[in-house]
Design an enzyme around this catalytic site. Structure first.
Site, PDB file in Angstrom:
ATOM      1  N   ASP A  29       0.869  -1.099  -0.140  1.00  0.00           N
ATOM      2  CA  ASP A  29       0.077   0.152   0.050  1.00  0.00           C
ATOM      3  C   ASP A  29       0.882   1.147  -0.047  1.00  0.00           C
ATOM      4  OD1 ASP A  29      -3.387   0.773   1.195  1.00  0.00           O
ATOM      5  OD2 ASP A  29      -1.754   2.181   0.996  1.00  0.00           O
ATOM      6  N   ILE A  30       0.439   2.293  -0.728  1.00  0.00           N
ATOM      7  CA  ILE A  30       1.227   3.358  -0.962  1.00  0.00           C
ATOM      8  C   ILE A  30       1.133   4.269   0.363  1.00  0.00           C
ATOM      9  CG2 ILE A  30      -0.010   4.949  -2.148  1.00  0.00           C
ATOM     10  CD1 ILE A  30       3.208   4.282  -3.223  1.00  0.00           C
ATOM     11  N   HIS A  93     -10.261  -5.441  -2.551  1.00  0.00           N
ATOM     12  CA  HIS A  93      -8.995  -5.729  -2.119  1.00  0.00           C
ATOM     13  C   HIS A  93      -9.035  -6.013  -0.720  1.00  0.00           C
ATOM     14  CE1 HIS A  93      -9.800  -1.508  -2.204  1.00  0.00           C
ATOM     15  NE2 HIS A  93      -9.161  -1.151  -0.945  1.00  0.00           N
ATOM     16  N   HIS A  95      -6.873  -5.686   2.756  1.00  0.00           N
ATOM     17  CA  HIS A  95      -5.617  -5.031   3.254  1.00  0.00           C
ATOM     18  C   HIS A  95      -4.975  -6.097   4.391  1.00  0.00           C
ATOM     19  CE1 HIS A  95      -6.593  -0.627   2.557  1.00  0.00           C
ATOM     20  NE2 HIS A  95      -7.883  -1.363   2.484  1.00  0.00           N
TER      21      HIS A  95
HETATM   22  P1  5GP Z   1      -9.953   1.532   0.439  1.00  0.00           P
HETATM   23  O1  5GP Z   1     -10.445   1.597  -1.076  1.00  0.00           O
HETATM   24  O2  5GP Z   1      -9.761   0.229   1.103  1.00  0.00           O
HETATM   25  O3  5GP Z   1     -10.732   2.504   1.300  1.00  0.00           O
HETATM   26  O4  5GP Z   1      -8.420   1.884   0.341  1.00  0.00           O
HETATM   27  C1  5GP Z   1      -7.647   1.820  -0.967  1.00  0.00           C
HETATM   28  C2  5GP Z   1      -6.177   1.803  -0.469  1.00  0.00           C
HETATM   29  O5  5GP Z   1      -5.320   1.682  -1.736  1.00  0.00           O
HETATM   30  C3  5GP Z   1      -5.868   2.597   0.343  1.00  0.00           C
HETATM   31  O6  5GP Z   1      -4.852   2.294   1.677  1.00  0.00           O
HETATM   32  C4  5GP Z   1      -4.678   3.544  -0.292  1.00  0.00           C
HETATM   33  O7  5GP Z   1      -3.367   4.134   0.235  1.00  0.00           O
HETATM   34  C5  5GP Z   1      -4.292   2.431  -1.340  1.00  0.00           C
HETATM   35  N1  5GP Z   1      -3.833   2.890  -2.611  1.00  0.00           N
HETATM   36  C6  5GP Z   1      -4.744   3.803  -3.438  1.00  0.00           C
HETATM   37  N2  5GP Z   1      -4.145   4.270  -4.524  1.00  0.00           N
HETATM   38  C7  5GP Z   1      -2.842   3.460  -4.551  1.00  0.00           C
HETATM   39  C8  5GP Z   1      -1.824   3.285  -5.599  1.00  0.00           C
HETATM   40  O8  5GP Z   1      -1.832   4.167  -6.539  1.00  0.00           O
HETATM   41  N3  5GP Z   1      -0.886   2.408  -5.362  1.00  0.00           N
HETATM   42  C9  5GP Z   1      -0.764   1.779  -4.070  1.00  0.00           C
HETATM   43  N4  5GP Z   1       0.183   1.033  -3.925  1.00  0.00           N
HETATM   44  N5  5GP Z   1      -1.814   1.893  -3.200  1.00  0.00           N
HETATM   45  C10 5GP Z   1      -2.592   2.723  -3.322  1.00  0.00           C
END
Ligand code: 5GP
Length: 130
Positions: A29-30, A93, A95
């Site tokens: 995660d970035i 996804h 985590h």
């Molecule tokens: P959620 O959709 O579960 O609320 O969060 C999406 C997750 O994807 C976040 O933790 C965010 O940091 C991660 N994320 C979003 N865009 C990118 C990206 O371009 N690259 C990476 N490696 N992680 C990402």
């Protein structure tokens, strides 16, 4: 339009890849909640994890289990916390988050800021555990 995760999987956008097979992909995660925070995604573009079929959902968890085992060996932690949120990226996804205490799963707390070299080091440490 392809999701950002599909573009990562296709190699259009760089990532710190941890593992992949024919159906699933794992990368750091970035914006990590803790060091080693990894995302597991299906290569198939599905918005919500519980719209996956039973078999695919099972396969995704089995893939995540292998990734979690590698993270657990590589990163100092007590457990690998598992979360599904999906409010930001509409591509299913899981985590996987190395944790020592309950509060380490708090997505609202200050996230960890890592340099490129630190990401590369974490990636290497985890990948070595497979
Ligand atoms: P959620 O959709 O579960 O609320 O969060 C999406 C997750 O994807 C976040 O933790 C965010 O940091 C991660 N994320 C979003 N865009 C990118 C990206 O371009 N690259 C990476 N490696 N992680 C990402």
């Amino acid at each position: 339009m392809a999701t950002i995760f599909s573009r990562i999987i296709n190699g259009e956008i760089p990532c710190y890849k941890i593992a992949e097979n024919d159906k699933f992909f794992a990368f750091l995660d970035i914006n990590p909640v803790s060091k080693g925070h990894t995302l597991v995604v299906p290569k198939k573009e599905v918005n919500y994890i519980f719209t996956l079929g039973d078999e695919e959902l099972g396969e995704m968890m089995v893939f995540a289990k292998k990734v979690a085992a590698a993270i657990e060996k590589a990163m100092p932690c007590k457990r690998i916390g598992v979360a599904v949120i999906g409010l930001e990226v509409p591509h299913a996804h899981i985590h996987l988050i190395p944790i020592v205490e309950e509060g380490d799963m708090d997505f609202k707390k200050e996230h960890v800021h890592l340099t490129n070299d630190e990401f590369l080091d974490i990636q290497k440490r985890i990948v070595e555990q497979f």
